[in-house]
Design a protein around this motif. Structure first.
Motif, PDB file in Angstrom:
ATOM      1  N   THR A 108       0.839  -1.189   0.000  1.00  0.00           N
ATOM      2  CA  THR A 108       0.000   0.000   0.000  1.00  0.00           C
ATOM      3  C   THR A 108       0.879   1.246   0.000  1.00  0.00           C
ATOM      4  O   THR A 108       1.751   1.403   0.852  1.00  0.00           O
ATOM      5  N   ASP A 167      -0.467   4.901  -0.271  1.00  0.00           N
ATOM      6  CA  ASP A 167      -1.702   5.691  -0.390  1.00  0.00           C
ATOM      7  C   ASP A 167      -1.600   6.723  -1.482  1.00  0.00           C
ATOM      8  O   ASP A 167      -0.606   7.430  -1.560  1.00  0.00           O
ATOM      9  N   PRO A 168      -2.589   6.811  -2.327  1.00  0.00           N
ATOM     10  CA  PRO A 168      -3.884   6.131  -2.381  1.00  0.00           C
ATOM     11  C   PRO A 168      -3.896   4.880  -3.259  1.00  0.00           C
ATOM     12  O   PRO A 168      -4.950   4.424  -3.682  1.00  0.00           O
ATOM     13  N   ILE A 169      -2.728   4.304  -3.546  1.00  0.00           N
ATOM     14  CA  ILE A 169      -2.656   3.156  -4.452  1.00  0.00           C
ATOM     15  C   ILE A 169      -2.246   1.902  -3.691  1.00  0.00           C
ATOM     16  O   ILE A 169      -1.368   1.954  -2.819  1.00  0.00           O
ATOM     17  N   LYS A 170      -2.882   0.789  -4.023  1.00  0.00           N
ATOM     18  CA  LYS A 170      -2.498  -0.525  -3.497  1.00  0.00           C
ATOM     19  C   LYS A 170      -2.065  -1.386  -4.674  1.00  0.00           C
ATOM     20  O   LYS A 170      -2.770  -1.480  -5.668  1.00  0.00           O
ATOM     21  N   ALA A 194      -3.518  -3.304  -9.503  1.00  0.00           N
ATOM     22  CA  ALA A 194      -3.444  -2.129  -8.632  1.00  0.00           C
ATOM     23  C   ALA A 194      -4.853  -1.648  -8.340  1.00  0.00           C
ATOM     24  O   ALA A 194      -5.780  -1.868  -9.121  1.00  0.00           O
ATOM     25  N   LYS A 195      -4.988  -0.989  -7.199  1.00  0.00           N
ATOM     26  CA  LYS A 195      -6.279  -0.417  -6.811  1.00  0.00           C
ATOM     27  C   LYS A 195      -6.029   1.032  -6.395  1.00  0.00           C
ATOM     28  O   LYS A 195      -5.137   1.313  -5.605  1.00  0.00           O
ATOM     29  N   TYR A 196      -6.801   1.939  -6.959  1.00  0.00           N
ATOM     30  CA  TYR A 196      -6.676   3.357  -6.652  1.00  0.00           C
ATOM     31  C   TYR A 196      -7.899   3.801  -5.868  1.00  0.00           C
ATOM     32  O   TYR A 196      -9.039   3.592  -6.299  1.00  0.00           O
ATOM     33  N   THR A 197      -7.680   4.415  -4.705  1.00  0.00           N
ATOM     34  CA  THR A 197      -8.779   4.913  -3.881  1.00  0.00           C
ATOM     35  C   THR A 197      -9.028   6.369  -4.235  1.00  0.00           C
ATOM     36  O   THR A 197      -8.218   7.243  -3.944  1.00  0.00           O
ATOM     37  N   TYR A 198     -10.176   6.627  -4.885  1.00  0.00           N
ATOM     38  CA  TYR A 198     -10.542   7.979  -5.304  1.00  0.00           C
ATOM     39  C   TYR A 198     -11.094   8.763  -4.124  1.00  0.00           C
ATOM     40  O   TYR A 198     -10.679   9.879  -3.863  1.00  0.00           O
ATOM     41  N   ASP A 230     -13.305   3.029  -5.044  1.00  0.00           N
ATOM     42  CA  ASP A 230     -12.027   2.452  -5.478  1.00  0.00           C
ATOM     43  C   ASP A 230     -12.117   2.103  -6.961  1.00  0.00           C
ATOM     44  O   ASP A 230     -13.156   1.684  -7.449  1.00  0.00           O
ATOM     45  N   THR A 285     -10.208  -0.453  -9.549  1.00  0.00           N
ATOM     46  CA  THR A 285      -9.296  -1.595  -9.581  1.00  0.00           C
ATOM     47  C   THR A 285      -8.818  -1.819 -11.006  1.00  0.00           C
ATOM     48  O   THR A 285      -9.617  -1.884 -11.938  1.00  0.00           O
TER      49      THR A 285
END
Length: 109
Positions: free
Chosen positions: A14, A16-19, A68-72, A77, A79
């Motif tokens: 992680t 932030d804001p990307i996993k 990858a997952k981006y939390t807006y 999110d 993905t």
């Protein structure tokens, strides 16, 4: 029907804001102990057609994936699963390596 064994490794990082995540799985399959028609399977299903001796040699499968997952926002999110980078490598498990009878040669680069 085959006896399967597998090893899987998965990681997540992680920033932030990307996993970021990735994984690898190694599966090897051998012929199963013979069972007959009418045997029960996991879940209580009755098998009506069984092929016990369907591998000429051990079948090895390598699978890997990334994403990858981006939390807006806190509840949103996006993905990005890089399916194009997900791959399956399957060496030949047929002997001899050619079409013979009803069994097809199976391998992938």
């Amino acid at each position: 029907m085959t006896d399967n064994n597998a090893i899987m490794v998965a990681v997540k990082y992680t920033w932030d804001p990307i996993k970021f995540f990735a994984g690898y799985e190694y599966i090897w399959q051998n012929n199963a102990e013979p069972v007959g028609v009418g045997a029960s399977d996991q879940g209580g299903y009755i098998m009506s057609g069984v092929e016990d001796n369907n591998l000429d040699s051990e079948k090895l499968v390598n699978i890997w994936w990334t994403g990858a997952k981006y939390t807006y926002r806190s509840k949103t999110d996006f993905t990005f699963c890089l399916v194009s980078n997900s791959a399956k490598r399957l060496p030949s498990f047929r002997r001899p390596v050619r079409l013979s009878g009803f069994r097809a040669f199976c391998a992938a680069p």
